[in-house]
Enzyme design. Structure first.
Site, short mmCIF file in Angstrom:
data_model
loop_
_atom_site.label_atom_id
_atom_site.label_comp_id
_atom_site.label_asym_id
_atom_site.label_seq_id
_atom_site.Cartn_x
_atom_site.Cartn_y
_atom_site.Cartn_z
N THR A 40 80.05 40.66 89.13
CA THR A 40 79.89 41.44 90.24
C THR A 40 80.75 40.83 91.36
O THR A 40 81.21 39.87 91.31
CB THR A 40 78.40 41.15 90.92
OG1 THR A 40 77.37 41.79 90.03
CG2 THR A 40 78.23 41.75 92.19
N LYS A 72 73.96 48.25 94.00
CA LYS A 72 73.75 46.88 94.24
C LYS A 72 73.65 46.43 95.79
O LYS A 72 73.63 45.54 96.26
CB LYS A 72 75.03 46.13 93.83
CG LYS A 72 75.36 46.22 92.28
CD LYS A 72 76.76 45.36 91.91
CE LYS A 72 76.85 45.75 90.23
NZ LYS A 72 78.02 44.92 89.88
N GLY A 86 73.88 38.87 90.77
CA GLY A 86 72.87 37.84 89.76
C GLY A 86 72.26 38.83 88.68
O GLY A 86 72.70 39.74 88.28
N SER A 169 81.30 37.16 90.48
CA SER A 169 82.43 36.68 89.91
C SER A 169 83.68 36.83 90.27
O SER A 169 84.73 36.28 89.95
CB SER A 169 82.31 36.80 88.53
OG SER A 169 82.21 38.19 88.21
N ASP A 206 88.81 40.71 87.70
CA ASP A 206 87.63 40.19 87.13
C ASP A 206 87.07 41.27 86.12
O ASP A 206 86.67 42.27 86.45
CB ASP A 206 86.59 39.80 88.22
CG ASP A 206 85.19 39.47 87.66
OD1 ASP A 206 85.23 38.63 86.80
OD2 ASP A 206 84.17 39.89 87.97
#
Length: 274
Positions: A40, A72, A86, A169, A206
């Site tokens: 995320t 989110k 998470g 991340s 990422d």
């Protein structure tokens, strides 16, 4: 996880005694727990008159992309929004918990605007009680009578108030953008572009982050969620026609074999009809 850094000695720097301890434990048969990676990129910034939160929209299960357009950023009160990172189940449960508790607080205190610090303190105490077992973290952004606020709450209960923050991340790549370009008293448009660029940096660097950039602008008298503010990983367009007509694939050879079966046992049952 096993901690490799024991203490910080002011004279000698880091002490790596725990590295030897960990190696000895593993040699004696201890199996260390495995880290669980979640993907995320979320971030938020404060500007002159409010707060801007941003997130990517990719959901992953291990190395599998499960959902490309995931939500989110969640509304807790009219003046408070949170961005989460998470485990999806823990995050969904905590959002429902925060909504109900803040609404009960607002009704019990007869307040029109819930202070942002109320949610931050309540969530921090709840996380601390569970000792990190709730696997999610939150950016809390809101505007109350004391102005705009942006807080970070970690799963062990620690919290910080910051002018800009990022988690997930892809946070390392996003932080490089925030640290370079954030400045006090930004305009709303500058804040939106900064958050979008930070999320874009996280997505590009990422694999656990991707697809689109969603934003949420929180002002003193209003709030606005902007889904699809920027598309980063769009679907590819088909150039040719890939539909295959029936019978296109030809049969090179065909062989038919008759299989004879041997009867090993035969049983006949008669049914009597009344």
């Amino acid at each position: 996880m096993l901690n490799n850094f024991a203490t910080l000695d002011e004279e000698r720097g880091f002490s790596f005694r725990n590295c030897k301890r960990n190696a000895q434990l593993v040699a004696n048969g201890f199996i260390p727990p495995k880290a669980i990676k979640t993907g995320t990129t979320i971030c938020g910034v404060t500007y002159k008159d409010g707060v801007v939160l941003g997130c990517d929209t990719r959901t992953t299960i291990g190395n599998i992309i499960w959902e490309k357009k995931c939500e989110k950023i969640y509304k807790i009160q009219n003046n408070i929004f949170v961005a989460g990172a998470g485990t999806a189940a823990d995050m969904d449960g905590m959002v429902k918990w925060m909504r109900s508790n803040m609404e009960l607080h607002r009704l019990n205190t007869n307040r029109k605007i819930v202070p942002v610090i109320t949610l931050v303190t309540t969530l921090s105490h709840h996380f601390f009680r569970y000792g990190g077992a709730i696997s999610c973290v939150f950016l809390i952004g809101g505007v109350d009578n004391n102005g705009p606020h942006l807080h970070v709450v970690y799963k062990h209960g620690s919290k910080m108030k910051l002018p800009y923050a990022t988690m997930g991340s892809g946070s390392y790549a996003a932080m490089t953008i925030l640290e370079t370009r954030w400045k006090p008293d930004m305009t709303e448009q500058e804040a939106k572009e900064l958050v979008a660029d930070a999320i874009t940096s996280g997505v590009v660097n990422d694999l656990g982050s991707g697809t689109n950039v969603n934003l949420c602008v929180i002002r003193k008298s209003s709030s606005e969620k902007i889904n699809g503010y920027r598309e980063i990983c769009g679907n590819g367009k088909r150039i040719l026609d890939y539909s295959i007509k029936h019978g296109t694939t030809g049969i090179i050879s065909e062989t038919i074999k008759k299989i004879e079966l041997d009867v090993i046992e035969e049983q006949i049952e008669k049914m009597e009809v009344e």
